[in-house]
Design an enzyme around this catalytic site. Structure first.
Site, PDB file in Angstrom:
ATOM      1  N   THR B  99       0.849  -1.195   0.000  1.00 39.67           N
ATOM      2  CA  THR B  99       0.000   0.000   0.000  1.00 39.67           C
ATOM      3  C   THR B  99       0.884   1.243   0.000  1.00 39.67           C
ATOM      4  O   THR B  99       1.796   1.358   0.820  1.00 39.67           O
ATOM      5  CB  THR B  99      -0.907  -0.003   1.236  1.00 39.67           C
ATOM      6  N   LYS B 174      -7.138   1.259  -3.119  1.00 40.54           N
ATOM      7  CA  LYS B 174      -6.713   0.718  -1.824  1.00 40.54           C
ATOM      8  C   LYS B 174      -6.802   1.784  -0.737  1.00 40.54           C
ATOM      9  O   LYS B 174      -7.255   1.523   0.373  1.00 40.54           O
ATOM     10  CB  LYS B 174      -5.287   0.171  -1.924  1.00 40.54           C
ATOM     11  N   LYS B 242       0.643   2.859   9.401  1.00 42.67           N
ATOM     12  CA  LYS B 242       1.321   3.134   8.131  1.00 42.67           C
ATOM     13  C   LYS B 242       0.301   3.577   7.082  1.00 42.67           C
ATOM     14  O   LYS B 242       0.481   4.599   6.406  1.00 42.67           O
ATOM     15  CB  LYS B 242       2.065   1.868   7.676  1.00 42.67           C
TER      16      LYS B 242
END
Lengths: 294, 294
Positions: B99, B174, B242
């Protein structure tokens, strides 16, 4: 049910569908709403009487169903000068489906008991489409025998009837649900705006997210109404602010931090300020797009 | 695929399941991870070689799959001194499933092109269980021909492979998904805490909400792990922070207000501060319970 005549008060966006489910199940409905149009429409459709007060709706009824906007309105419908109380027979069940705090549900149940009425705390979830289909989720807080007395009525508009505990437990489940509904809706509005700002086709993203972990019932119900440009989901901004207000009040009473619900509340207020209280709750998506300069 | 040998770099919680799907589909896998244990375990299980660097994994491979934690790690795996570049044949496809921001994906793709490699931006969603089953959602940003070249590889671990547009579009999907995942998870933690504070049984509420409008994939995946007391969902707090960091960075670059994601980000940071970066992302539920004095 001791008899098949029931009072039904509140033919709003949810009630209008539900009262038809009750009638289709063979109950004789005595309908009332402060607005005469939905009662007239229902009477013309089903041949029912037209009741100009809650008291009149209660005449000859053995049970009552109430789905009005607020707890104050419910209290007035039941205990007010033109209310159900005094007209319903002793021991009659009153099913209250309005969203309110668990504490308020218990206060109303106690007041009902002092008048010899049995209280069934029974908020619903599913939206207007499922209300019309008779496939709602109904969340009951009541004595078990009281629930059994009204189960055929509840089943007329429900796919699932859950018994969560005594009066107040149904309202608790509904509040928990509403925290999720409006937080998920605010997040959906934000995610859609991010997608558009990054220039990816929303229909494709919708198809993707539905199969991914980001999906939710609200995402699947609301995003098609953003894609088609209508922003008309059938969800009410007035109900959103009202329910978020109950969440806020309950959290304050419990001294419970609810940062996500609090943020969603602020955003829905901003959306109502620009989109109007009488509009659709998808005004939240328009708000986010405006904030993004889209 | 020109040949059936592929490099696979990153055998973490997602990659460990995915690499086994790739091997089951008949590809000869050359695995590498900075930690030797998962590579050893995979090699013992499948009879594969053990590669001690990305460069070694690329030897004789006609394509590479990379699923490491960060964009920086992905850049190092591909372009670093011990990286894939130079060992992969000209025109080989590199599938990057980490990602990252759409902008960063485009930068890496341009860099790959300058080395004669084709870049497929292909993040995944579904969690560790679906990774192991081979039923992930895979979101692809790539040239159509480049996607077709690796489709059998992607299908080995995917239920759905979506082509969203050029490089960057997969990462956009995403990010949109992650906004929803972590906002919905923070709201779930808050709703569960409200339920417990009001004293209603969580299992019953879970059964109710699953049929109501408040439900979400995250609610259905995570709440059972709160009910069983394990708080072990397989979701990683490190990944939560993250991914929310990438959302924050992207929103900043776009000057886009994202109030729900921002609130969720603050809460996950607080949860990480008390539950640890190496823990489960359900530490957010423990945090909300602590804040509620439960």
């Amino acid at each position: 049910m001791p008899s098949s005549t029931v009072a039904f008060v509140g033919l709003g966006s949810m009630g209008a569908g539900m009262v038809r489910c009750v009638a289709r199940r063979g109950f004789a409905v005595r309908p009332h709403d402060v607005r005469s149009e939905p009662v007239q429409a229902f009477a013309e459709e089903t041949g029912s009487v037209v009741c100009t007060s809650a008291a009149e709706a209660a005449d000859g009824a053995s049970a009552a169903l109430v789905i009005v906007l607020t707890a104050d309105q419910a209290a007035d419908v039941v205990f007010g000068s033109d209310g159900l109380v005094g007209r319903l027979p002793q021991g009659a069940p009153v099913v209250c489906m309005s969203t309110m705090s668990p504490g308020r549900a218990r206060v109303l149940a106690d007041q009902a008991a002092s008048h010899g009425l049995r209280w069934i705390d029974a908020p619903v979830s599913g939206g207007t489409v499922r209300a019309a289909e008779g496939t709602l989720t109904t969340m009951v807080g009541a004595e078990p025998a009281d629930l059994e007395a009204v189960r055929p009525l509840l089943e007329s508009f429900s796919r699932d009837v859950f018994h969560l505990g005594p009066v107040g437990a149904g309202s608790t489940a509904k509040l928990v649900n509403q925290v999720l509904v409006y937080s998920n809706l605010a997040a959906t509005a934000e995610a859609v705006t991010l997608c558009r700002k990054l220039g990816v086709d929303l229909q494709t993203i919708y198809d993707v997210i539905r199969t991914a972990v980001g999906t939710s019932a609200i995402f699947e119900m609301r995003v098609p109404k953003i894609i088609d440009g209508s922003y008309a989901s059938g969800g009410s901004m007035r109900i959103a602010l009202k329910d978020l207000g109950i969440v806020e009040e309950t959290a304050r009473e419990l001294a419970l931090p609810m940062p996500m619900a609090a943020q969603a509340t602020q955003l829905f207020r901003a959306a109502a300020a620009s989109g109007g209280l009488d509009g659709d709750d998808l005004a939240i998506a328009r708000l986010m797009e405006q904030l993004a300069g889209l």
